[in-house]
Design an enzyme around this catalytic site. Structure first.
Site, PDB file in Angstrom:
ATOM      1  N   GLU A  82       0.886  -1.164   0.000  1.00 10.16           N
ATOM      2  CA  GLU A  82       0.000   0.000   0.000  1.00 10.16           C
ATOM      3  C   GLU A  82       0.921   1.210   0.000  1.00 10.16           C
ATOM      4  OE1 GLU A  82      -2.474   1.695   3.502  1.00 10.16           O
ATOM      5  OE2 GLU A  82      -3.803   0.249   2.504  1.00 10.16           O
TER       6      GLU A  82
ATOM      7  N   ASP B  54      -3.874  10.203   9.970  1.00  8.87           N
ATOM      8  CA  ASP B  54      -2.607   9.551  10.311  1.00  8.87           C
ATOM      9  C   ASP B  54      -1.980  10.185  11.540  1.00  8.87           C
ATOM     10  OD1 ASP B  54      -2.010   7.516   8.189  1.00  8.87           O
ATOM     11  OD2 ASP B  54      -2.420   9.245   6.917  1.00  8.87           O
TER      12      ASP B  54
END
Length: 246
Positions: A29, A40
């Site tokens: 990914e 994140d």
């Protein structure tokens, strides 16, 4: 395995991808760096900012995808803002030409879902969908409608890089809700900070994506990344790992 593109110069990045693949990663990914990666945590945000300072972010990401795709099936992870800025049609075409099998837009706006799915399908890209753990039962069918490839079920409700305990029963219940709404495979990541946690999550889902532990290694001491990958791979596939490396 999640790897942010552009963290290192291209030659080193290709070497790291080779090493991670050999260490046991079954899929890549690749993250397209974004200045406002709000889902994140600090490790991946710092990696993205480092990549952004290098410049040529899209070109570096395309080169990373092209190399990764020669090694393992490769999916791009991105936010909607870069997709919108570069143009959905153009970005989808570029990633498809680079060899990606899919692109997951983690904050895909509801009013852009149909357009993005059409654009991606036209160039042969799958469109995995991240479904927030906070999604109510009534909202899940709409959240998964039209997705392809797989559904992404975060193991934690925290941002990536969370290193605390996981509520395994709650994750199990969430994956059951997703399976009831869609026949797509379910993949989990976020907060799977140790091989032991990976082994506990694995029976609940069809695949596990590891990100921050390896990104932390790549950012501080890239030589650690293969060993970290191998540790997670062994926890997730103990029999296969032993047989193939005996």
């Amino acid at each position: 395995m999640f790897v942010p593109a552009g963290l290192h110069p291209s030659t080193a990045e290709r070497r790291h991808l080779d090493q991670i693949a050999r260490a046991g990663a079954d899929l890549f990914e690749v993250g397209l760096a974004h200045h406002d990666a709000r889902l994140d945590g600090p490790v991946i945000q710092a990696a993205y900012h480092r990549a952004l300072r290098r410049g040529d972010v899209l070109d570096r990401t395309l080169r990373a995808v092209e190399h990764a795709a020669r090694l393992r099936p490769t999916v791009v992870m991105t936010y909607w803002e870069p997709v919108s800025r570069h143009g959905p049609e153009r970005l989808a075409r570029l990633f498809a030409e680079a060899g990606a099998v899919g692109v997951m837009v983690v904050d895909l706006p509801a009013h852009q879902v149909a357009r993005w799915y059409d654009v991606a399908r036209d160039v042969g890209l799958r469109t995995p969908r991240l479904v927030p753990r906070t999604a109510p039962d009534t909202g899940i069918p709409a959240a998964v409608a039209g997705a392809s490839g797989w559904l992404y079920a975060p193991a934690s409700t925290a941002p990536t890089g969370y290193r605390g305990p996981l509520d395994i029963p709650a994750l199990a219940a969430f994956t059951r809700r997703l399976r009831a709404a869609s026949p797509l495979p379910v993949v989990s990541g976020v907060g799977i900070s140790t091989p032991d946690l990976a082994a506990r999550v694995a029976p609940l889902v069809d695949a596990v994506v590891i990100g921050t532990p390896v990104v932390r290694g790549l950012a501080t001491d890239p030589g650690q990344a293969p060993a970290l990958t191998a540790a997670f791979a062994q926890a997730l596939n103990p029999h296969t790992f032993t047989e193939t490396r005996a």
